[in-house]
Design a protein around this motif. Structure first.
Motif, PDB file in Angstrom:
ATOM      1  N   LEU A 129       0.840  -1.186   0.000  1.00  0.00           N
ATOM      2  CA  LEU A 129       0.000   0.000   0.000  1.00  0.00           C
ATOM      3  C   LEU A 129       0.881   1.243   0.000  1.00  0.00           C
ATOM      4  N   GLU A 130       0.612   2.151  -0.923  1.00  0.00           N
ATOM      5  CA  GLU A 130       1.327   3.429  -0.942  1.00  0.00           C
ATOM      6  C   GLU A 130       0.289   4.539  -0.845  1.00  0.00           C
ATOM      7  N   CYS A 131       0.436   5.393   0.157  1.00  0.00           N
ATOM      8  CA  CYS A 131      -0.503   6.496   0.366  1.00  0.00           C
ATOM      9  C   CYS A 131       0.208   7.818   0.121  1.00  0.00           C
ATOM     10  N   GLU A 176      -0.238  -4.048  -5.821  1.00  0.00           N
ATOM     11  CA  GLU A 176       0.206  -2.724  -5.379  1.00  0.00           C
ATOM     12  C   GLU A 176      -0.972  -1.773  -5.502  1.00  0.00           C
ATOM     13  N   ILE A 177      -1.401  -1.218  -4.372  1.00  0.00           N
ATOM     14  CA  ILE A 177      -2.543  -0.320  -4.340  1.00  0.00           C
ATOM     15  C   ILE A 177      -2.070   1.076  -3.922  1.00  0.00           C
ATOM     16  N   PHE A 178      -2.529   2.091  -4.648  1.00  0.00           N
ATOM     17  CA  PHE A 178      -2.170   3.474  -4.363  1.00  0.00           C
ATOM     18  C   PHE A 178      -3.384   4.216  -3.817  1.00  0.00           C
ATOM     19  N   ILE A 179      -3.201   4.881  -2.702  1.00  0.00           N
ATOM     20  CA  ILE A 179      -4.249   5.683  -2.090  1.00  0.00           C
ATOM     21  C   ILE A 179      -3.827   7.144  -2.180  1.00  0.00           C
ATOM     22  N   TYR A 180      -4.589   7.938  -2.940  1.00  0.00           N
ATOM     23  CA  TYR A 180      -4.273   9.344  -3.136  1.00  0.00           C
ATOM     24  C   TYR A 180      -5.246  10.194  -2.336  1.00  0.00           C
ATOM     25  N   VAL A 181      -4.705  11.061  -1.494  1.00  0.00           N
ATOM     26  CA  VAL A 181      -5.530  11.946  -0.673  1.00  0.00           C
ATOM     27  C   VAL A 181      -5.121  13.386  -0.937  1.00  0.00           C
ATOM     28  N   ASP A 182      -6.081  14.209  -1.329  1.00  0.00           N
ATOM     29  CA  ASP A 182      -5.840  15.639  -1.514  1.00  0.00           C
ATOM     30  C   ASP A 182      -6.621  16.380  -0.438  1.00  0.00           C
ATOM     31  N   LEU A 183      -5.900  17.055   0.473  1.00  0.00           N
ATOM     32  CA  LEU A 183      -6.557  17.776   1.556  1.00  0.00           C
ATOM     33  C   LEU A 183      -7.079  19.138   1.124  1.00  0.00           C
ATOM     34  N   THR A 237       4.422  10.910   1.658  1.00  0.00           N
ATOM     35  CA  THR A 237       4.091   9.558   1.200  1.00  0.00           C
ATOM     36  C   THR A 237       4.409   8.559   2.299  1.00  0.00           C
ATOM     37  N   ALA A 238       3.516   7.592   2.480  1.00  0.00           N
ATOM     38  CA  ALA A 238       3.745   6.516   3.447  1.00  0.00           C
ATOM     39  C   ALA A 238       3.516   5.176   2.764  1.00  0.00           C
ATOM     40  N   TRP A 239       4.156   4.126   3.298  1.00  0.00           N
ATOM     41  CA  TRP A 239       4.039   2.795   2.718  1.00  0.00           C
ATOM     42  C   TRP A 239       3.638   1.796   3.791  1.00  0.00           C
ATOM     43  N   GLY A 240       2.799   0.851   3.411  1.00  0.00           N
ATOM     44  CA  GLY A 240       2.375  -0.194   4.327  1.00  0.00           C
ATOM     45  C   GLY A 240       1.965  -1.424   3.555  1.00  0.00           C
TER      46      GLY A 240
END
Length: 412
Positions: free
Chosen positions: A287-289, A378-385, A393-396
């Motif tokens: 997981l990559e955020c 591999e899943i990417f989580i994109y967050v726009d505040l 970026t964080a990885w889990g």
């Protein structure tokens, strides 16, 4: 941390890629499997500038205390590491860690105070030091420029694969190499560094700047990964710099040369961090955020780490469940200054990208497409505040049935 015009080349030999370094790994008997090495050595032909960061857990392995004393002068020439036993919470732990240093120092004809020592494995069991002492000659005799693979294998515990990475880059007209090995699969939720990581470089850099670079880059890499929320007792990241690249000494933190070195170090530590997250105990997905649009860097870091640490998010990713509300929940309880009504969340993989949350509420997305996206490893989580320019970026990894199985039987 990377600029768009930063150029580098991926090269082989991991921790032996930099000039002046050799390594080895042997089986000394700490691990039951005789086909797996459990004792590693990294050695430099010259004295190195050295820097390190350590676990912030108040329960620390004995090797941490010994290494901290040895690196007080910011110099080292060798690193000895064992797996199979953490040498932690033992009354004779520091004595045995010091014996490890003295034993290999005698083999290499260097001072014991110039040796870094590290251990990983079971906590609270006495370290059978005689096994390490007996194996020291073989460890020294097998040192070679190709010994990186054996060293990388020797430091593993529940890891399913070796973790190595090395690059070359140009600094002021000179080729500089940076390479490393790491281990980590469980008990990964660092508060400084994480797991064990050993990096070598042939760059010429002042020790104070090397320490600054290691601390800053660790914050952006190893401190941004999590597997299970547990901070280890033995975490350590150590970097040795041999100065053999013949570049002009890097002595100014505002210089282009220093910035190039920092970016090179970031690439190596970021890749090793991703490998650890991907190899989380029992994991099936990386997981990559990526969080953007934050007012401050700290907020972006808090939000990214909160998401990849959430057991509910991790479980949903394992089950390929498009339960995006868990992501929003993790955003909501994270620290930092943001307004939830500005938040957008996208999920993506090689199968595509879907916006699942817009302005803090459900977006009109294709459920079938989202389910397909979540089948990838591999899943990417994109967050726009939606409130600023800061990002992180964080990885889990996902949370699977196997994580419980591995840790329920870890001692045996």
């Amino acid at each position: 941390m990377l600029t768009k015009d930063f150029n580098y080349t991926v090269i082989p030999n991991g921790v032996c890629a930099a000039q002046g370094f050799v390594a080895s790994g042997v089986h000394c008997g700490l691990r039951k499997n005789k086909n797996r090495p459990d004792l590693a050595l990294i050695y430099s032909e010259t004295m190195c500038q050295a820097a390190a960061v350590y676990t912030q857990n108040r329960v620390k392995g004995a090797p941490i205390y010994v290494t901290q004393r040895h690196l007080a002068n910011q110099q080292a020439q060798a690193i000895i590491i064992n797996s199979g036993n953490a040498n932690t919470c033992n009354p004779d732990g520091e004595e045995k860690a010091q014996i490890m240093c003295q034993t290999i120092a005698d083999q290499l004809a260097i001072a014991a105070s110039d040796v870094v020592v590290a251990s990983t494995g079971i906590i609270g069991e006495s370290l059978p030091i005689e096994l390490i002492v007996d194996a020291a000659p073989a460890l020294k005799n097998q040192l070679s420029r190709e010994g990186n693979d054996q060293a990388a294998a020797a430091i593993l515990t529940t890891d399913t694969c070796q973790k190595e990475y090395a690059i070359s880059l140009e600094i002021a007209g000179k080729t500089v190499n940076i390479g490393g090995i790491s281990k980590g699969s469980g008990m990964i939720h660092p508060n400084m560094a994480t797991m064990l990581c050993f990096v070598t470089t042939d760059a010429a850099i002042e020790s104070t700047l090397l320490q600054q670079a290691v601390r800053d880059v660790t914050d952006e890499t190893f401190n941004m990964i999590s597997v299970d929320g547990d901070t280890s007792t033995n975490d350590m990241v150590t970097v040795l710099a041999s100065s053999l690249a013949d570049n002009t000494l890097i002595s100014d933190s505002n210089s282009a040369e220093y910035q190039s070195f920092v970016q090179g170090l970031y690439v190596v530590l970021m890749q090793l961090s991703r490998k650890i997250a991907q190899d989380g105990e029992g994991a099936s997905k990386l997981l990559e955020c990526q969080v953007t649009g934050a007012k401050e860097k700290s907020t972006a870091r808090f939000v990214a780490k909160s998401i990849i640490t959430s057991s509910l998010v991790k479980s949903a990713m394992f089950g390929q469940d498009p339960n995006w509300g868990r992501i929003l929940c993790a955003i909501g309880y994270s620290d930092g200054d943001f307004a939830i009504e500005n938040v957008q969340v996208d999920l993506a993989s090689t199968k595509g990208r879907e916006t699942v949350c817009l302005n803090g509420s459900r977006a009109d997305f294709d459920v079938k497409k989202l389910e397909s996206i979540l089948t990838e490893d591999e899943i990417f989580i994109y967050v726009d505040l939606g409130q600023g320019e800061a990002k992180a970026t964080a990885w889990g990894c996902d949370l699977t049935y196997d994580y419980v199985k591995i840790n329920a039987d870890y001692h045996t």
